[in-house]
Scaffold this motif. Structure first.
Motif, PDB file in Angstrom:
ATOM      1  N   HIS A   8       1.156  -1.062  -0.257  1.00  0.00           N
ATOM      2  CA  HIS A   8       0.150   0.283   0.114  1.00  0.00           C
ATOM      3  C   HIS A   8       0.982   0.743   0.076  1.00  0.00           C
ATOM      4  O   HIS A   8      -0.287   2.420  -0.349  1.00  0.00           O
ATOM      5  N   ILE A 156      -6.491  -8.609  -9.315  1.00  0.00           N
ATOM      6  CA  ILE A 156      -7.772  -7.906  -8.565  1.00  0.00           C
ATOM      7  C   ILE A 156      -8.406  -9.584  -9.101  1.00  0.00           C
ATOM      8  O   ILE A 156      -8.990  -9.034  -7.381  1.00  0.00           O
ATOM      9  N   GLY A 160      -8.120  -9.798  -5.245  1.00  0.00           N
ATOM     10  CA  GLY A 160      -8.571  -7.901  -5.110  1.00  0.00           C
ATOM     11  C   GLY A 160      -7.944  -7.507  -4.607  1.00  0.00           C
ATOM     12  O   GLY A 160      -6.058  -7.117  -4.454  1.00  0.00           O
ATOM     13  N   PHE A 161      -8.119  -5.201  -4.930  1.00  0.00           N
ATOM     14  CA  PHE A 161      -6.868  -5.013  -5.873  1.00  0.00           C
ATOM     15  C   PHE A 161      -6.323  -4.458  -4.510  1.00  0.00           C
ATOM     16  O   PHE A 161      -4.910  -4.604  -4.571  1.00  0.00           O
ATOM     17  N   HIS A 162      -6.654  -4.364  -3.543  1.00  0.00           N
ATOM     18  CA  HIS A 162      -5.302  -4.163  -2.315  1.00  0.00           C
ATOM     19  C   HIS A 162      -4.409  -4.729  -1.937  1.00  0.00           C
ATOM     20  O   HIS A 162      -3.746  -4.795  -1.167  1.00  0.00           O
ATOM     21  N   LEU A 191      -5.604   0.842 -11.193  1.00  0.00           N
ATOM     22  CA  LEU A 191      -7.230   0.523 -10.909  1.00  0.00           C
ATOM     23  C   LEU A 191      -8.177   1.529 -11.930  1.00  0.00           C
ATOM     24  O   LEU A 191      -8.664   0.572 -12.593  1.00  0.00           O
ATOM     25  N   VAL A 243     -13.788  -7.807 -10.766  1.00  0.00           N
ATOM     26  CA  VAL A 243     -12.809  -5.931 -10.975  1.00  0.00           C
ATOM     27  C   VAL A 243     -14.280  -6.024 -10.841  1.00  0.00           C
ATOM     28  O   VAL A 243     -13.579  -3.773  -9.755  1.00  0.00           O
ATOM     29  N   ASP A 246     -14.397  -4.258  -6.806  1.00  0.00           N
ATOM     30  CA  ASP A 246     -14.058  -4.041  -6.163  1.00  0.00           C
ATOM     31  C   ASP A 246     -14.230  -1.957  -6.319  1.00  0.00           C
ATOM     32  O   ASP A 246     -13.477  -1.467  -5.963  1.00  0.00           O
ATOM     33  N   ALA A 249     -16.455  -0.363  -4.409  1.00  0.00           N
ATOM     34  CA  ALA A 249     -16.173  -0.356  -3.393  1.00  0.00           C
ATOM     35  C   ALA A 249     -15.057   1.287  -3.270  1.00  0.00           C
ATOM     36  O   ALA A 249     -15.674   2.227  -2.303  1.00  0.00           O
ATOM     37  N   GLU A 250     -14.576   1.407  -3.621  1.00  0.00           N
ATOM     38  CA  GLU A 250     -13.408   2.418  -4.391  1.00  0.00           C
ATOM     39  C   GLU A 250     -14.227   3.374  -4.884  1.00  0.00           C
ATOM     40  O   GLU A 250     -13.989   4.680  -4.500  1.00  0.00           O
ATOM     41  N   SER A 306     -23.880 -10.300  -8.362  1.00  0.00           N
ATOM     42  CA  SER A 306     -22.734  -9.864  -6.846  1.00  0.00           C
ATOM     43  C   SER A 306     -23.117 -11.939  -6.232  1.00  0.00           C
ATOM     44  O   SER A 306     -22.632 -12.618  -5.643  1.00  0.00           O
TER      45      SER A 306
END
Length: 342
Positions: A8, A156, A160-162, A191, A243, A246, A249-250, A306
């Motif tokens: 990060h 991702i 997951g992205f993070h 991203l 994707v 994610d 959320a972002e 989902s």
């Protein structure tokens, strides 16, 4: 960039980027003119070229008109797409191309990198690209930037992205972290590029399906096909949906990603509304409000997708792709089709 265990940390500038940034400030007009030559040499529209270099079309347009400056990373991707010397774009050396900009490499897998390398193998604005042989220009379709984006999307979707580090992306691309930073300086840029690529792929799939159907297919059949395209059955469809999770959320935290989210859903709902409107005119749909019906239908698609992804992840009694598609057809039947149609 100093990587933490989770990847990060903030991405630092690549070596020489301060000097490159100073050159951007001094010669923005000349750089824009060089970029315009590259775009024209490819033979594609500005919008298509922006898609190929994973750049917001409005940013490309404003940069070419002089109301916005290109970033070093954008110029790196443009040089890659046009197979020109990045130093020439920056006005810091390198020969002006004597042949039209050609396509980037036809494969997105590992191999020679069209940005060129210096004697140490480092990619960057001081690298000298080999002189291209005369050939007919075609649309750029691959190259290092798109390879990076595709691998980022895959990682991702899997982790997951993070949880994805720049080092992971570099390893997947068989290159260095410096090469990743050269094209995409930070995680936010990565991203945004990954999201934009997924948007473009989804939009291209829908456009191809509509063109394939032609004028003879009625709107009801067309809508069924669009619903099928949104049902995550294939690996590619599942990857894009993961994707999107994610992205949602972002989008709640990032202005840039939020704008992409709004823009994409505006386009998607407009597509659905247009199909519904055409179906009303053809008499295959009831006289409903196209925009409101599109809003309800696209929201249902999101919710069901989902659930499909959660079920595939191991949830008991999960919703499957067949369940999702059946539910969408049932909604279409009860909300859109005339009451005398099964």
């Amino acid at each position: 960039m100093q990587h933490t265990a989770g990847g990060h940390g903030a991405v630092g500038r690549t070596p020489g980027s301060h000097a490159a940034s100073d050159r951007l400030q001094d010669s923005a007009g000349e750089i824009a003119e060089r970029v315009r030559k590259v775009v024209e040499a490819t033979g594609c529209s500005q919008r298509e070229f922006a898609r190929r270099v994973v750049m917001d079309p409005s940013k490309l347009s404003r940069s070419l008109s002089g109301t916005r400056r290109f970033t070093v990373a954008e110029l790196a991707r443009i040089a890659d797409a046009g197979e020109v010397d990045a130093g020439w774009l920056l006005g810091s050396g390198g020969a002006e191309p004597t042949t039209p900009a050609a396509a980037v490499h036809s494969s997105s897998t590992t191999g020679a990198d069209s940005t060129g390398t210096d004697s140490t193998g480092t990619e960057g604005p001081n690298a000298t690209a080999p002189s291209p042989a005369p050939r007919t220009p075609v649309l750029p379709s691959a190259g290092r930037p798109l390879q990076i984006v595709r691998e980022t999307v895959r990682l991702i979707a899997e982790h997951g992205f993070h949880a994805v580090r720049v080092a992971d992306i570099a390893a997947a691309c068989d290159t260095s972290t410096a090469a990743i930073h050269y094209h995409f300086p930070g995680r936010a840029e990565l991203l945004e590029a990954a999201v934009r690529w997924c948007m473009d792929e989804d939009t291209a799939s829908r456009a191809a399906r509509i063109a394939e159907a032609g004028a003879d297919e009625d709107a009801a059949a067309e809508l069924r096909e669009l619903l099928a395209l949104q049902t995550p059955r294939t690996e590619q469809q599942r990857r894009q949906w993961l994707v999107w999770l994610d992205l949602w959320a972002e989008a709640a935290r990032s202005t840039a990603i939020g704008r992409l989210h709004v823009d994409y859903y505006r386009q998607w709902r407009t597509t659905v509304a247009d199909v519904i409107r055409r179906g009303i005119a053809q008499g295959v749909f009831r006289a409903v409000d196209p925009e409101f019906s599109a809003l309800r239908l696209t929201a249902l698609i999101d919710g069901l997708a989902s659930q499909v992804l959660a079920g595939a992840a191991g949830a008991e009694d999960g919703t499957g792709p067949d369940d999702m598609y059946a539910a969408l057809l049932a909604h279409m039947r009860t909300e859109l089709l005339p009451t005398n149609v099964d």
